[in-house]
Motif scaffolding. Structure first.
Motif, short mmCIF file in Angstrom:
data_model
loop_
_atom_site.label_atom_id
_atom_site.label_comp_id
_atom_site.label_asym_id
_atom_site.label_seq_id
_atom_site.Cartn_x
_atom_site.Cartn_y
_atom_site.Cartn_z
N ASN A 79 0.80 -1.22 0.00
CA ASN A 79 0.00 0.00 0.00
C ASN A 79 0.84 1.28 0.00
O ASN A 79 0.31 2.38 0.07
N THR A 80 2.15 1.10 -0.06
CA THR A 80 3.03 2.27 -0.10
C THR A 80 3.41 2.59 -1.54
O THR A 80 3.71 1.69 -2.32
N ASP A 81 3.38 3.87 -1.88
CA ASP A 81 3.70 4.32 -3.23
C ASP A 81 5.21 4.57 -3.37
O ASP A 81 5.71 5.62 -2.99
N TYR A 82 5.90 3.58 -3.92
CA TYR A 82 7.35 3.71 -4.06
C TYR A 82 7.75 4.68 -5.18
O TYR A 82 8.87 5.16 -5.21
N GLU A 84 6.44 7.61 -5.53
CA GLU A 84 6.54 8.89 -4.84
C GLU A 84 7.83 8.98 -4.03
O GLU A 84 8.49 10.03 -4.00
#
Length: 292
Positions: A79-82, A84
């Motif tokens: 769920n983390t936007d790498y 960004e």
DNA sequence: CCCCAGGCAGTTA
DNA sequence: TAACTGCCTGGG
């Protein structure tokens, strides 16, 4: 990211910034092994999983919807936007641009604190193949049997109580050498003092590090590894020989104390300093940057 | 045979 | 508080 379910497997399509090799070989974990077909099989949270990349899909084999949602989604930090994160790190930094391109599919796994604590005590002054071998033996000899996958048996990482009950001699058969004392002391401390690592996880970065360094065999570098890989402190910067080499090579151009390197990275990369460290580590180690 | 590996603890000054 | 030293083990 589109998730589909099949018998015993979960397939995720169009998952950006996810490469099994980058994830499992960037030095953050020790229980995932490369298979003949290019996939990786490993154990985490008492479950056996196989991860394979095929074209635009990531196939998670030997699992189901429940475990995927309850364990793996979080473990792989999906769920983390790498994208960004990389954009943030790459700003005004050509070295980081290269490093994030090289390890484009790295993700920081959210691992179990206890297993991570012991694993990184073993990692001190040690080489990755030997660390892996020791952890495999410890699991096989003292951990609970889980089951078999593709003809191989797998075992859980032993609990603090499991390790509490073994002798130094037994532990030494796993090839950990002088670290056996640290491991046993740590298990004893956790059990006797009823230490809850999940509570320590809730502390801020500094206090969390302090708590971890109260265990024998845990110094600044090992503590930072535990913080970033298990305590969700993604600003922590473990400075090992490779990070030291790459930072001295590109930024300092001379021998620099580890503390200074850590401080520099935390100021330069801010809230994402831990990710920066991981891209740099993989980049430097795979390419041998700064090696004499 | 010698060398060193993803540091740490213990000892000096 | 910084600098120095020994350390299990096994693969090159």
């Amino acid at each position: 990211m589109e998730i589909t379910y099949e018998c015993n497997k979960v397939i995720v399509n169009n998952l950006k910034n996810f490469n099994p090799k980058h994830i499992f070989e960037c030095g953050q974990c020790f229980r995932w092994d490369l298979q003949d077909d290019g996939s990786y099989t490993g154990v985490a949270f008492g479950k056996i999983l196989n991860v394979k990349q095929e074209n635009n899909s990531i196939i998670f084999d030997n699992t189901n919807i429940e475990d995927f949602n309850n364990i793996w989604l979080n473990y792989f930090d999906l769920n983390t936007d790498y994208g960004e994160i990389k954009e943030y790190l790459n700003k005004n930094d050509d070295v980081m641009k290269e490093a994030t391109k090289f390890g484009e599919g790295i993700r920081i796994l959210k691992q179990d604190p206890w297993e991570t604590l012991i694993s990184f005590i073993i990692s001190a002054n040690n080489a990755i193949p030997r660390i892996k071998k020791s952890i495999e033996l410890i699991s096989k000899n003292f951990g609970q049997y889980i089951g078999e996958y593709k003809g191989k048996d797998y075992y859980k990482f032993p609990s603090p109580k499991d390790i509490y009950n073994i002798s130094e001699e037994q532990l030494k058969t796993c090839g950990v050498g002088y670290r056996s004392k640290y491991i046993l002391n740590t298990a004893k401390k956790v059990v006797d003092e009823k230490i809850l690592l999940e509570e320590i996880k809730k502390l801020n970065s500094e206090d969390c590090s302090k708590s971890m360094r109260e265990f024998a065999g845990v110094g600044p570098k090992v503590a930072n590894c535990i913080l970033i890989f298990a305590m969700e402190k993604v600003e922590a910067v473990p400075v090992d020989v490779w990070v030291k080499r790459v930072m001295e090579h590109f930024y300092f151009h001379k021998d620099t104390p580890n503390k200074k390197i850590e401080q520099f990275a935390r100021e330069k990369y801010g809230k994402y300093a831990g990710y920066a460290q991981q891209y740099l580590f993989y980049y430097a180690r795979e390419l041998g940057i700064g090696k004499k």
